[in-house]
Design an enzyme around this catalytic site. Structure first.
Site, PDB file in Angstrom:
ATOM      1  N   PHE A   1       0.863  -1.187   0.000  1.00 39.89           N
ATOM      2  CA  PHE A   1       0.000   0.000   0.000  1.00 39.89           C
ATOM      3  C   PHE A   1       0.895   1.231   0.000  1.00 39.89           C
ATOM      4  O   PHE A   1       1.774   1.376   0.846  1.00 39.89           O
ATOM      5  CB  PHE A   1      -0.915   0.032   1.232  1.00 39.89           C
TER       6      PHE A   1
ATOM      7  N   ASP B   1       9.282   2.849   1.428  1.00 41.62           N
ATOM      8  CA  ASP B   1       8.097   3.574   1.883  1.00 41.62           C
ATOM      9  C   ASP B   1       7.928   3.337   3.383  1.00 41.62           C
ATOM     10  O   ASP B   1       7.442   2.295   3.807  1.00 41.62           O
ATOM     11  CB  ASP B   1       6.858   3.106   1.111  1.00 41.62           C
TER      12      ASP B   1
ATOM     13  N   LYS C   1       3.034  10.702   8.098  1.00 40.74           N
ATOM     14  CA  LYS C   1       2.316  10.344   9.329  1.00 40.74           C
ATOM     15  C   LYS C   1       2.843  11.079  10.576  1.00 40.74           C
ATOM     16  O   LYS C   1       2.466  12.203  10.816  1.00 40.74           O
ATOM     17  CB  LYS C   1       2.320   8.835   9.511  1.00 40.74           C
TER      18      LYS C   1
HETATM   19  C1  PLP Z   1       2.989   2.597   3.674  1.00 44.50           C
HETATM   20  C2  PLP Z   1       2.084   3.739   3.319  1.00 44.50           C
HETATM   21  N1  PLP Z   1       2.374   4.521   2.269  1.00 44.50           N
HETATM   22  C3  PLP Z   1       1.600   5.559   1.931  1.00 44.50           C
HETATM   23  C4  PLP Z   1       0.462   5.867   2.636  1.00 44.50           C
HETATM   24  C5  PLP Z   1      -0.394   7.033   2.242  1.00 44.50           C
HETATM   25  O1  PLP Z   1      -0.310   8.049   3.189  1.00 44.50           O
HETATM   26  P1  PLP Z   1      -1.394   9.244   3.214  1.00 44.50           P
HETATM   27  O2  PLP Z   1      -2.684   8.660   3.667  1.00 44.50           O
HETATM   28  O3  PLP Z   1      -0.805  10.238   4.195  1.00 44.50           O
HETATM   29  O4  PLP Z   1      -1.458   9.792   1.833  1.00 44.50           O
HETATM   30  C6  PLP Z   1       0.103   5.070   3.740  1.00 44.50           C
HETATM   31  C7  PLP Z   1      -1.131   5.362   4.517  1.00 44.50           C
HETATM   32  O5  PLP Z   1      -1.598   4.602   5.307  1.00 44.50           O
HETATM   33  C8  PLP Z   1       0.937   3.983   4.095  1.00 44.50           C
HETATM   34  O6  PLP Z   1       0.651   3.190   5.136  1.00 44.50           O
END
Ligand code: PLP
Length: 390
Positions: free
Chosen positions: A131, A216, A245
């Site tokens: 994700f 990520d 986050k």
């Molecule tokens: C691993 C990862 N990447 C990207 C995102 C996307 O972040 P945002 O919701 O701040 O756009 C998330 C959100 O949960 C995530 O867990």
């Protein structure tokens, strides 16, 4: 309370499943609803509140900076931004430059663009169950078709391979691959940590083929897994690190940290109006100070191990697996988790799911042992029940 809920239900976009209680206040790992009921927050606003809610040092920094300077485009240097650049890069040896943005998906979006710019190649290889966010570039790397299907066609030249399988990755990476994009622990996908040997081989494969490695760490960053960043468990350094986050203690902010392989980033090619604004930078400076002063990564490591051990000791027949590192915890059930998450909530514990069968717990790293024990006791009670999904 009813009024708040009715207003939101009336005006909602429809994109969120609304709860039937309104949260109006937080402190540490506790949240309170508008009727004064207290909850233990094991979601941290989806992994944001690593420092706990309303940390006084963040609150003070936000107040002070809001009355000094809130907004400034990144063409103008600023004291708070400069301080943050130094603090952040001191935590990530080998990654000296920073691009600031406002969310996780924006940080992934930027990293993908930077990979294409740096390599002149187009291919992005991501993992099944991964994700990475919901904007078109990041969404194209996200695996679950429930997020993707309605928005196709997505960005071309993306592929997905099985996680923790180096042979599959070797087959997918070629001389047209700009980057391999991975979470060091898959969060949404079910809380699956990467194997150490896999991570080492991924780094080696990227070096051999000229593909960049993008880590990520939007969910795993800032102490969540027991190190400041999860890649540091593996003794490797990525070419780019995506964070967001909890970076600014709850204030929206994202960033991409970059190593030497990132090049061709000329003025105007990418940017962000709010990126690196002094208010978010001041909040992040305060948040990073707290993470270091209170040694939150260490707290996460020790508390996470305690929690997993206690859950395993319960030997609950319904539990298939207990996974994770630090306070990133997955409890996989032999049944669907939705009714169990609801039952936890009815007992004032807020938890998340990861897929259909895994309970995901991402409590603030400052959660107390008393609160952890309360969560464990409630889990023991709820997971002994026979509940069926509606
Ligand atoms: C691993 C990862 N990447 C990207 C995102 C996307 O972040 P945002 O919701 O701040 O756009 C998330 C959100 O949960 C995530 O867990």
């Amino acid at each position: 309370m009813q009024n708040i809920i009715e207003i939101e239900n009336h005006h909602t976009s429809g994109l969120y499943t609304k709860q039937n209680f309104a949260i109006v206040r937080g402190q540490g790992a506790s949240l309170w609803d508008s009727d004064g009921n207290e909850y233990i927050d094991c979601s941290s606003g989806h992994g944001v509140a690593n420092l706990g809610h309303a940390h006084p040092k963040v609150a003070e920094a936000v107040y002070k900076q809001a009355s000094t300077l809130i907004t400034l485009f990144e063409t103008f240097p600023n004291d708070q931004r400069a301080a943050l650049m130094e603090k952040l890069t001191a935590l990530t040896p080998g990654l000296e430059r920073v691009f600031f943005c406002n969310s996780g998906t924006e940080s992934v979006e930027a990293a993908i663009k930077f990979a294409r710019l740096s390599t002149g190649r187009r291919g992005i290889v991501a993992a099944m169950r991964g994700f990475h966010g919901r904007t078109m570039g990041a969404l194209s790397a996200t695996w679950n078709k429930k997020y993707r299907e309605a928005f196709e066609p997505l960005v071309p030249d993306y592929s997905h391979v099985a996680y923790n399988n180096i042979e599959a990755l070797e087959k997918a990476v070629n001389d047209q691959t700009a980057a391999v994009l991975l979470e060091p622990v898959q969060g949404e996908g079910g809380v699956y940590p990467a194997d150490p040997s896999y991570m080492e081989s991924v780094r080696e494969l990227c070096d051999r083929t000229g593909a960049l490695l993008i880590m990520d760490e939007v969910q795993t960053g800032f102490g969540r897994t027991g190190m400041m960043f999860a890649y540091q468990h593996y003794g490797i350094t990525p070419d780019m690190l995506c964070v967001a986050k909890s970076l600014a203690g709850g204030v929206p902010m994202g960033a991409v940290l970059m190593g030497e392989a990132i090049k061709n980033l000329a003025p105007g090619l990418h940017g962000s109006t709010f990126g690196g604004n002094p208010l978010s930078c001041a909040a992040a400076n305060a948040a990073l100070g707290v993470m270091l002063d209170e040694n939150l990564p260490r707290q996460s490591l020790v508390k996470g191990a305690y929690f997993r051990d206690r859950i395993r000791e319960l030997n609950l027949p319904i539990v298939r697996d207990v996974r994770g590192i630090g306070l990133m915890i997955g409890i996989e059930l032999k049944k669907k988790v939705a009714p169990y998450i609801k039952a936890l909530q009815e007992r004032n514990i807020i938890a998340l799911n990861a897929g259909l069968t895994t309970i995901r717990l991402l409590p603030p790293l400052v959660i107390t042992y008393e609160q952890l024990d309360q969560v464990i006791d409630t889990l023991a009670e709820v997971l002994a029940m026979e509940l069926v999904a509606e």
